[in-house]
Motif scaffolding. Structure first.
Motif, PDB file in Angstrom:
ATOM      1  N   SER A  59       0.827  -1.317   0.033  1.00 29.39           N
ATOM      2  CA  SER A  59      -0.089   0.068  -0.211  1.00 29.39           C
ATOM      3  C   SER A  59       0.704   1.264  -0.134  1.00 29.39           C
ATOM      4  O   SER A  59       1.772   1.372   0.913  1.00 29.39           O
ATOM      5  CB  SER A  59      -1.029   0.042   1.188  1.00 29.39           C
ATOM      6  N   SER A  60       0.888   2.215  -1.003  1.00 26.43           N
ATOM      7  CA  SER A  60       1.675   3.322  -1.206  1.00 26.43           C
ATOM      8  C   SER A  60       0.895   4.366  -2.026  1.00 26.43           C
ATOM      9  O   SER A  60      -0.512   4.018  -2.184  1.00 26.43           O
ATOM     10  CB  SER A  60       2.984   2.850  -1.777  1.00 26.43           C
ATOM     11  N   SER A  61       1.547   5.378  -2.256  1.00 27.40           N
ATOM     12  CA  SER A  61       1.141   6.425  -3.009  1.00 27.40           C
ATOM     13  C   SER A  61       2.068   7.102  -4.058  1.00 27.40           C
ATOM     14  O   SER A  61       3.216   6.859  -3.665  1.00 27.40           O
ATOM     15  CB  SER A  61       0.596   7.502  -2.220  1.00 27.40           C
ATOM     16  N   PRO A  68      -0.153  21.591 -10.756  1.00 27.15           N
ATOM     17  CA  PRO A  68       0.506  21.284  -9.324  1.00 27.15           C
ATOM     18  C   PRO A  68       0.457  19.851  -8.967  1.00 27.15           C
ATOM     19  O   PRO A  68      -0.089  19.098  -9.849  1.00 27.15           O
ATOM     20  CB  PRO A  68      -0.965  22.103  -8.502  1.00 27.15           C
ATOM     21  N   ALA A  69       1.313  19.500  -8.159  1.00 25.70           N
ATOM     22  CA  ALA A  69       1.618  18.097  -7.897  1.00 25.70           C
ATOM     23  C   ALA A  69       0.242  17.444  -7.199  1.00 25.70           C
ATOM     24  O   ALA A  69      -0.413  18.048  -6.559  1.00 25.70           O
ATOM     25  CB  ALA A  69       2.735  18.026  -7.194  1.00 25.70           C
ATOM     26  N   ARG A  70       0.015  16.146  -7.944  1.00 26.90           N
ATOM     27  CA  ARG A  70      -0.946  15.673  -7.338  1.00 26.90           C
ATOM     28  C   ARG A  70      -0.596  13.988  -6.942  1.00 26.90           C
ATOM     29  O   ARG A  70       0.304  13.414  -7.447  1.00 26.90           O
ATOM     30  CB  ARG A  70      -1.953  15.320  -8.519  1.00 26.90           C
ATOM     31  N   ARG A  71      -1.136  13.620  -5.703  1.00 26.11           N
ATOM     32  CA  ARG A  71      -0.810  12.332  -5.177  1.00 26.11           C
ATOM     33  C   ARG A  71      -1.919  11.471  -5.312  1.00 26.11           C
ATOM     34  O   ARG A  71      -3.378  11.589  -5.162  1.00 26.11           O
ATOM     35  CB  ARG A  71      -0.706  12.776  -3.669  1.00 26.11           C
ATOM     36  N   MET A  72      -1.599  10.176  -5.606  1.00 26.44           N
ATOM     37  CA  MET A  72      -2.896   9.229  -5.756  1.00 26.44           C
ATOM     38  C   MET A  72      -2.300   7.931  -5.081  1.00 26.44           C
ATOM     39  O   MET A  72      -1.222   7.497  -5.133  1.00 26.44           O
ATOM     40  CB  MET A  72      -2.818   8.892  -7.133  1.00 26.44           C
ATOM     41  N   HIS A  73      -3.067   7.347  -4.141  1.00 27.64           N
ATOM     42  CA  HIS A  73      -2.991   6.020  -3.681  1.00 27.64           C
ATOM     43  C   HIS A  73      -3.088   4.877  -4.377  1.00 27.64           C
ATOM     44  O   HIS A  73      -3.804   5.050  -5.464  1.00 27.64           O
ATOM     45  CB  HIS A  73      -3.891   5.977  -2.307  1.00 27.64           C
ATOM     46  N   TYR A  74      -2.070   3.662  -4.210  1.00 24.59           N
ATOM     47  CA  TYR A  74      -2.167   2.562  -4.853  1.00 24.59           C
ATOM     48  C   TYR A  74      -2.063   1.447  -4.114  1.00 24.59           C
ATOM     49  O   TYR A  74      -1.534   1.432  -2.946  1.00 24.59           O
ATOM     50  CB  TYR A  74      -1.606   2.616  -6.124  1.00 24.59           C
ATOM     51  N   ARG A  75      -2.664   0.420  -4.692  1.00 26.32           N
ATOM     52  CA  ARG A  75      -2.128  -0.884  -4.055  1.00 26.32           C
ATOM     53  C   ARG A  75      -1.510  -1.892  -5.258  1.00 26.32           C
ATOM     54  O   ARG A  75      -1.870  -1.680  -6.268  1.00 26.32           O
ATOM     55  CB  ARG A  75      -3.447  -1.909  -3.662  1.00 26.32           C
ATOM     56  N   LEU A  76      -0.224  -2.662  -4.722  1.00 24.28           N
ATOM     57  CA  LEU A  76       0.434  -3.275  -5.805  1.00 24.28           C
ATOM     58  C   LEU A  76       0.574  -4.839  -5.126  1.00 24.28           C
ATOM     59  O   LEU A  76       0.983  -4.841  -4.010  1.00 24.28           O
ATOM     60  CB  LEU A  76       1.853  -2.658  -5.796  1.00 24.28           C
ATOM     61  N   PHE A  77       0.383  -5.700  -6.226  1.00 29.08           N
ATOM     62  CA  PHE A  77       0.508  -7.050  -5.585  1.00 29.08           C
ATOM     63  C   PHE A  77       1.786  -7.604  -6.400  1.00 29.08           C
ATOM     64  O   PHE A  77       1.755  -7.692  -7.651  1.00 29.08           O
ATOM     65  CB  PHE A  77      -0.817  -7.849  -5.967  1.00 29.08           C
ATOM     66  N   LEU A  78       2.668  -8.214  -5.749  1.00 25.03           N
ATOM     67  CA  LEU A  78       3.838  -8.905  -6.277  1.00 25.03           C
ATOM     68  C   LEU A  78       3.817 -10.213  -6.139  1.00 25.03           C
ATOM     69  O   LEU A  78       3.817 -10.665  -4.688  1.00 25.03           O
ATOM     70  CB  LEU A  78       5.069  -7.952  -5.766  1.00 25.03           C
ATOM     71  N   PRO A  79       3.797 -11.358  -6.777  1.00 22.37           N
ATOM     72  CA  PRO A  79       3.645 -12.523  -6.704  1.00 22.37           C
ATOM     73  C   PRO A  79       5.181 -13.147  -5.982  1.00 22.37           C
ATOM     74  O   PRO A  79       6.180 -12.576  -6.186  1.00 22.37           O
ATOM     75  CB  PRO A  79       3.489 -13.306  -7.938  1.00 22.37           C
ATOM     76  N   SER A  80       4.919 -14.049  -5.060  1.00 24.68           N
ATOM     77  CA  SER A  80       6.101 -14.808  -4.526  1.00 24.68           C
ATOM     78  C   SER A  80       7.057 -15.342  -5.698  1.00 24.68           C
ATOM     79  O   SER A  80       6.337 -16.110  -6.483  1.00 24.68           O
ATOM     80  CB  SER A  80       5.742 -15.627  -3.410  1.00 24.68           C
TER      81      SER A  80
END
Length: 356
Positions: A59-61, A68-80
């Motif tokens: 979970s990051s952004s 103007p700078a814009r922030r967006m949150h995201y989720r990232l899945f990385l497989p084992s």
């Protein structure tokens, strides 16, 4: 005007099931609601998340580089992955619909589990409550359709993920549902050398509409000039490399009606005709079982448009499906029983790479 549209909309859905009526009302309200500067965002109630597949769930952004700078949150899945395995992996960019979060979209579609089995990474950008109180992507916005706004932030986010992780740049795919599907198309059309193929579930057709009310009209009736945006794009970019696409719709979708899929198919045929030999006549296949009681239950029809042996466009129509992700987890909103849309998209994506 908006109140009148709401009354017309809810009245037209009386013959639909009660559950879909409630969903339709929420989606229409989400699309037509304009964020107010004085309104404080209200976080959605947390939902129980089921145990996920083996892998890293980040979970990051991301902050855009523009002003103007814009922030967006995201989720990232990385497989084992096995120790010492250095090969780069594909990336799927999943864009949620209205009234959804990135985490809900991941859990509802079960995409992380499917991606883990095929060794794919999955990125879930999340629309902010400050941008829209119902987390709707503004796919009808003029700046967005030109590649600005949220599209610019998402493209920057993809670049960040590619730099930080072992992502195969030739296998980056974009897909989504409803407003998220519309955003996936815009992302692919404005960054055709970044995206190798696009998947669109329950999607409105790309049109010249620039308002929320106009967007509602497109969702219900399609576009009066469906090919105009594509003709304009090809005139501006005559070397457009083409864009393979898989389109999925439910025959009983009362929110984004199936006419949108027919027009989307025409748009992608025109796009791919410019980059490849004329697609052959479609190959039609029917899947699923029927009975006298449920003559259309669990059936889907697939139309494939190919150039030689390469399928450039796959159009899937699923019987008895409303405005929901087919084959999703029904404990989450906008998911329903049916053929697994995630598997269909992954199978299509696996056949396409972008030449670098």
């Amino acid at each position: 005007m908006l109140k009148k549209l709401n009354r017309m909309w809810l009245s037209s859905l009386k013959k639909a099931g009660k559950a879909q009526q409630r969903q339709a009302g929420k989606v229409l309200k989400a699309i037509l609601t304009k964020p107010k500067a004085t309104r404080k965002p209200v976080a959605p109630k947390p939902r129980a998340q089921k145990e996920g597949p083996s892998g890293e769930w980040i979970s990051s952004s991301c902050v855009s580089t523009g002003l103007p700078a814009r922030r967006m949150h995201y989720r990232l899945f990385l497989p084992s992955r096995a120790p010492g395995l250095d090969d780069s992996i594909p990336l799927i960019v999943m864009l949620h619909g209205c009234e959804q979060t990135a985490a809900d979209f991941a859990a509802g579609t079960r995409m992380n589990r499917l991606a883990a089995a095929r060794d794919y990474a999955v990125l879930y950008p999340e629309q902010s409550l400050r941008t829209h109180p119902n987390r709707c992507w503004k796919w009808y916005d003029a700046a967005t359709q030109r590649g600005g706004g949220d599209i610019a932030v998402i493209a920057h986010m993809i670049g960040k993920i590619v730099e930080e992780h072992a992502i195969d740049r030739s296998r980056i795919y974009a897909c989504g549902i409803s407003a998220g599907a519309a955003m996936a198309q815009i992302l692919a059309l404005t960054h055709p050398r970044l995206i190798a193929a696009v998947g669109m579930h329950s999607a409105p057709v790309l049109s010249a509409s620039r308002t929320a009310v106009g967007a509602y009209g497109v969702m219900q009736h399609g576009s009066t000039q469906a090919l105009a945006p594509i003709e304009k794009l090809l005139l501006k970019s005559p070397d457009f490399p083409g864009m393979p696409a898989i389109l999925i719709t439910g025959d009983d979708d009362k929110i984004v009606r199936p006419v949108n899929q027919l027009q989307l198919a025409r748009q992608f045929l025109l796009l791919n005709h410019a980059a490849a030999p004329a697609p052959q006549p479609p190959v039609t296949k029917a899947f699923g079982r029927t009975s006298k009681q449920f003559p259309r239950k669990n059936t889907m029809t697939v139309h494939d448009f190919a150039a030689g042996s390469k399928v450039l466009l796959r159009s899937v129509h699923i019987a008895r499906l409303g405005h929901a992700w087919s084959g999703g987890d029904e404990t989450f909103p906008f998911n329903a029983r049916g053929p697994d849309a995630g598997k269909l998209m992954l199978a299509f994506f696996s056949r396409h790479r972008r030449r670098q």
